[in-house]
Enzyme design. Structure first.
Site, PDB file in Angstrom:
ATOM      1  N   SER A 238     -38.620 108.810   9.186  1.00  0.00           N
ATOM      2  CA  SER A 238     -38.030 107.275   8.749  1.00  0.00           C
ATOM      3  C   SER A 238     -38.935 106.246   9.058  1.00  0.00           C
ATOM      4  O   SER A 238     -38.839 105.335   8.450  1.00  0.00           O
ATOM      5  CB  SER A 238     -36.773 107.138   9.554  1.00  0.00           C
TER       6      SER A 238
ATOM      7  N   LYS B  47     -36.330 100.757   6.302  1.00  0.00           N
ATOM      8  CA  LYS B  47     -35.549  99.647   6.166  1.00  0.00           C
ATOM      9  C   LYS B  47     -35.867  98.654   4.979  1.00  0.00           C
ATOM     10  O   LYS B  47     -34.938  97.847   4.653  1.00  0.00           O
ATOM     11  CB  LYS B  47     -35.716  98.849   7.594  1.00  0.00           C
TER      12      LYS B  47
ATOM     13  N   GLU C 146     -29.407  89.856  11.729  1.00  0.00           N
ATOM     14  CA  GLU C 146     -29.382  89.880  13.296  1.00  0.00           C
ATOM     15  C   GLU C 146     -30.317  91.252  13.325  1.00  0.00           C
ATOM     16  O   GLU C 146     -30.510  91.988  12.474  1.00  0.00           O
ATOM     17  CB  GLU C 146     -28.252  90.126  13.378  1.00  0.00           C
TER      18      GLU C 146
HETATM   19  C1  PLP Z   1     -33.988 101.209  12.293  1.00  0.00           C
HETATM   20  C2  PLP Z   1     -34.391 102.696  12.465  1.00  0.00           C
HETATM   21  C3  PLP Z   1     -33.683 103.766  12.391  1.00  0.00           C
HETATM   22  C4  PLP Z   1     -32.213 103.621  12.690  1.00  0.00           C
HETATM   23  O1  PLP Z   1     -31.648 103.323  11.720  1.00  0.00           O
HETATM   24  P1  PLP Z   1     -30.725 103.972  10.679  1.00  0.00           P
HETATM   25  O2  PLP Z   1     -29.715 103.101  10.284  1.00  0.00           O
HETATM   26  O3  PLP Z   1     -29.968 105.204  11.441  1.00  0.00           O
HETATM   27  O4  PLP Z   1     -31.441 104.758   9.548  1.00  0.00           O
HETATM   28  C5  PLP Z   1     -34.336 104.898  12.241  1.00  0.00           C
HETATM   29  N1  PLP Z   1     -35.780 105.094  12.191  1.00  0.00           N
HETATM   30  C6  PLP Z   1     -36.487 104.038  12.062  1.00  0.00           C
HETATM   31  C7  PLP Z   1     -37.894 104.216  11.966  1.00  0.00           C
HETATM   32  C8  PLP Z   1     -36.114 102.725  12.159  1.00  0.00           C
HETATM   33  O5  PLP Z   1     -36.732 101.417  12.162  1.00  0.00           O
END
Ligand code: PLP
Length: 395
Positions: free
Chosen positions: A379, A90, A112
């Site tokens: 992610s 993010k 938000e």
């Molecule tokens: C917020 C988040 C997501 C989901 O958001 P996307 O916009 O779909 O990438 C996925 N993995 C993690 C670790 C997150 O914090």
């Protein structure tokens, strides 16, 4: 660069700007500011310098040697977004939007947040750039995510608890929109995924594209070929669009988005918008969403807060319809199993969101056999979820 058309539609059908009149000019101003910044090498130099020194990029590529142990299975590679500052992808986006806010002369940032991850990433860049941040968060989420609320405050952000409606992300989003409309002149609204009205889905993708560009170069350098498959979890869809973008023109590379099935696609307790939803309008754009036959937004469920969202970014709707990407799902239970397996066999506690991608990657690796080279976007890291998992498993 695969830009949406002038009206903000991907493939002529998904996206757009479904907002009240007062925000129409704000979006136009944002698009002008974005275009000017994107055309200016000094903007990108600043962005890449912060990604290097503040975020810690490039993130590593790691071979997951023990995740799938069957002889003859495909190799699995992790793109380590979990190692970024603040623990997920993010921050790539909030760095970009924070720099854009400063360049556009906006004196205040709003955002938000649901689980609080985007709120923390926004508060982080606000502190770094010296721009005050106001975060809107449903009252219920403020209670459930007290640790993230504390971190946002440590970073100097003001957290506003939203008590309307269901007191969750939906209501926080409405409040942020209202606040933006009320103070368009001095306020920059930082959206956390490839959702919302044009130009947000495009802009956020461009800020997350660094994941795919780095990963493509890293895989090529190390293995002398491209991956056969790229896998990412899909909530709003930003980490997936980020890694997909690097490979979108490599038509032999299969792209897999993994949605949260929750208790199961048939059970109705799901967050899989592309697999179980239908076309409609949510938060300013036309895409797939989970809705009742009357068009009311459905309640969703996923074990992972970051995937628990009724909509999905419009570019994913387009990639689904064009067939360029394939969207599958993993249940809570499958994700939890992958979460444990990754911890035990790779020494990495993944975010529950990322565990959905891991569940599908394991399946693929077994099916593909030795020819396969499966790249997974890890992610985020899982520290934020450990208390939740512990509570679940004590029951
Ligand atoms: C917020 C988040 C997501 C989901 O958001 P996307 O916009 O779909 O990438 C996925 N993995 C993690 C670790 C997150 O914090």
């Amino acid at each position: 660069m695969h830009r949406p058309d002038a009206r903000g539609y991907f493939g002529g059908a998904f996206g757009g700007k479904f907002v009240p009149e007062v925000l129409y000019e704000a979006l136009a101003e944002l698009e002008r500011g974005m275009d000017a910044a994107f055309a200016d090498p000094t903007f990108w130099n600043e962005y890449h310098a912060l990604l290097r020194d503040f975020v810690g990029r490039p993130s590593p590529l790691m071979e997951a040697t023990r995740l799938v142990e069957e002889a003859g299975a495909a190799k699995v590679l992790f793109k380590r977004e979990d190692l970024n500052h603040t623990g997920a992808h993010k921050i790539n986006n909030t760095v970009g939007q924070g720099l854009l806010a400063r360049r556009m002369g906006k004196g205040r940032i709003i955002a938000e947040t649901g689980a609080g991850q985007h709120g923390v990433a926004t508060a982080t860049i606000g502190a770094k750039l010296g721009i005050p941040v106001d975060v809107y968060m449903g009252a219920l989420d403020v209670e459930r995510q007290s640790l993230n609320v504390f971190v946002m405050k440590l970073l100097g952000a003001q957290v506003h608890s939203v008590t309307s409606g269901t007191q969750t992300l939906k209501d926080a989003t409405n409040e942020a929109f209202r606040e933006w409309a009320a103070r368009v002149e001095d306020t920059f609204y930082v959206i956390g995924s490839v959702v919302g009205a044009h130009p947000y889905p495009f802009m956020v993708r461009e800020f997350q594209k660094v994941i795919g560009i780095e990963a493509r170069a890293q895989v090529l350098e190390r293995y002398g070929r491209l991956p056969t498959d790229v896998v990412a979890c899909v909530g709003g869809g930003s980490n997936a669009m980020g890694i997909f973008s690097g490979f979108i023109d490599d038509l032999d590379v299969r792209l897999w988005g993994v949605e949260a099935a929750g208790h199961g696609l048939d059970a109705g307790d799901t967050a899989a918008s592309l697999n179980a939803g239908s076309i409609g309008i949510l938060h300013g754009s036309r895409s797939y969403l989970l809705q009742t036959p009357e068009g009311q937004v459905s309640n969703t469920h996923s074990i992972s807060a970051g995937l628990d969202y009724p909509g999905v970014g419009p570019e994913h709707a387009f990639l689904k319809e064009s067939g360029r990407a394939t969207y599958v799902s993993a249940t809570d239970e499958e994700a939890l199993r992958a979460y444990h397996r990754c911890a035990e066999r790779e020494g990495i506690v993944p975010a529950l969101e990322s565990a959905h991608a891991l569940a599908h990657a394991q399946k693929l690796a077994r099916e593909l056999g030795g020819k396969g080279l499966v790249l997974v976007n890890l992610s985020g890291r899982g520290d934020k979820d450990t208390r939740q998992v512990a509570a679940l498993e004590e029951r």
